[in-house]
Design an enzyme around this catalytic site. Structure first.
Site, short mmCIF file in Angstrom:
data_model
loop_
_atom_site.label_atom_id
_atom_site.label_comp_id
_atom_site.label_asym_id
_atom_site.label_seq_id
_atom_site.Cartn_x
_atom_site.Cartn_y
_atom_site.Cartn_z
N HIS A 293 0.89 2.98 -10.45
CA HIS A 293 -0.02 3.41 -9.38
C HIS A 293 0.76 4.25 -8.35
CE1 HIS A 293 -3.18 3.45 -6.48
NE2 HIS A 293 -3.80 2.35 -6.89
N ASP B 43 -11.76 10.30 -7.07
CA ASP B 43 -11.36 9.12 -7.85
C ASP B 43 -11.83 9.30 -9.30
OD1 ASP B 43 -10.55 6.68 -8.75
OD2 ASP B 43 -11.72 5.49 -7.34
N ARG C 140 0.87 -1.18 0.00
CA ARG C 140 0.00 0.00 0.00
C ARG C 140 0.91 1.24 0.00
NH1 ARG C 140 -4.83 0.95 -1.46
NH2 ARG C 140 -5.65 -0.79 -0.21
N GLN D 57 -8.47 -7.66 -8.43
CA GLN D 57 -8.29 -6.24 -8.76
C GLN D 57 -6.82 -5.94 -9.05
OE1 GLN D 57 -10.60 -3.06 -7.02
NE2 GLN D 57 -8.75 -2.18 -6.14
N GLU E 144 -1.67 8.73 -11.43
CA GLU E 144 -1.24 7.43 -11.92
C GLU E 144 -1.31 7.37 -13.46
OE1 GLU E 144 -3.79 4.59 -9.89
OE2 GLU E 144 -4.18 6.10 -8.35
N ARG F 172 1.79 -7.01 -9.33
CA ARG F 172 2.17 -6.29 -8.10
C ARG F 172 2.33 -7.25 -6.92
NH1 ARG F 172 -3.07 -3.47 -5.41
NH2 ARG F 172 -4.51 -5.23 -5.62
#
Length: 302
Positions: free
Chosen positions: A162, A206, A57, A82, A267, A87
């Site tokens: 990201h 967002d 995170r 997701q 991003e 990652r």
């Protein structure tokens, strides 16, 4: 030593300035630190897992082959979790490729990915190679990705860097040069044209800004001072995200709980549509992050 490889991470140091360095976790090839003049420029949650148990995170996680969750049940990425699987896969450190600017590479292929995860994408029939190149120089960090289709079948994918930026105060922060840009607001589930000369933040945010002209420099500004300049190569979209109070409170690995005040995600990616890569083809994209400089106002660039 400009490059130090440890068991779980790689540290690169600018040979011209030892106060400029970056740390890349092999798990996810996630950049978990970028110190410039000994000041941290990336936000990483104090509750982030750095032991390879779950995606990090914060920092710069990598998103492939799907951004978010695929809505179409017939698409080969539908079964994937997701943001896909790179990652939370262990990348191979390929070594140093340049001394000045200090540049290193990481690689990932099907052989590096958990077979159960790999099978969720097109039944595991795709053969591919990902090469991540990270370059560090004065006031600048460049991350670039090369995707090659080594198999016989075409495949479609998204890519996203990201990036979590560390900022002094989100309520004093602006993002510019996205005016008149088509955007999809993921909170409202609506598409519209952005009309704010500069984006400010007062609640959860967002949005996906689509087909942003490559000449546009996206800037993060605080109290009239440019913190970061973001330029993109072959990455037409930009996600801007801050979880604010309620959303961050619901994420177990988001700490401290008021950490939303000091982070902002901008991003670069290709997420508004899928990239199709045929057998034998290659695709590349990159983001370039630069610290400081003057405010640049770029309205309508066509």
């Amino acid at each position: 030593m400009p490059v130090e490889e440890l068991e779980d991470r790689v540290i690169i140091i600018d040979p011209t300035d030892s106060t400029n360095k970056a740390t890349i976790l092999k798990y996810g090839a996630t950049i978990i630190s970028w110190e410039n003049q000994s000041q941290e420029k990336l936000w990483v949650s104090s509750g982030a897992s750095l032991d390879g148990s779950k995606p990090v995170r914060g920092g710069i996680p990598l998103v492939f082959p799907i951004f978010g969750k695929q809505k179409s049940s017939t698409h080969p990425t539908f079964k994937l979790p997701q943001h896909g699987f790179v990652r939370n896969s262990n990348w191979e450190f390929l070594g140093q490729v340049s001394e000045n600017p200090i540049t290193v590479q990481f690689g990932l292929g099907p052989e590096n990915i958990d077979p159960n995860s790999l099978k969720l994408w097109g039944d595991g029939n795709y053969d591919f190679t990902l090469i991540l190149t990270i370059s560090l120089s004065k006031d600048k960090l460049i991350t670039s990705i090369d995707v090659e289709n080594n198999g016989n079948e075409s495949f479609e994918f998204n890519w996203l860097f990201h990036t979590y930026f560390k900022i002094p105060d989100i309520t004093d922060t602006l993002v510019n040069n996205l005016i008149d840009q088509q955007c999809f607001d993921q909170l409202l589930n609506e598409q519209y044209i952005e009309k704010a000369p500069a984006i400010s933040f007062h609640e959860e945010f967002d949005r996906i800004y689509k087909n942003v002209h490559f000449d546009k420099i996206i800037q993060i500004i605080e109290l009239g001072k440019v913190l970061f300049n973001i330029t993109r190569k072959n990455l037409p979209d930009a996600v801007v995200w801050n979880p604010w109070i309620k959303k961050s409170g619901g994420m177990a690995d988001f700490k401290p709980k008021d950490g939303w005040k000091n982070m902002l995600c901008v991003e670069p990616g290709n997420v508004g549509s899928m990239i199709e890569l045929r057998s034998g083809e290659k695709w590349s994209g990159a983001q370039e992050l630069t610290i400081g400089g003057e405010i640049k106002i770029q309205a309508n660039i066509y």
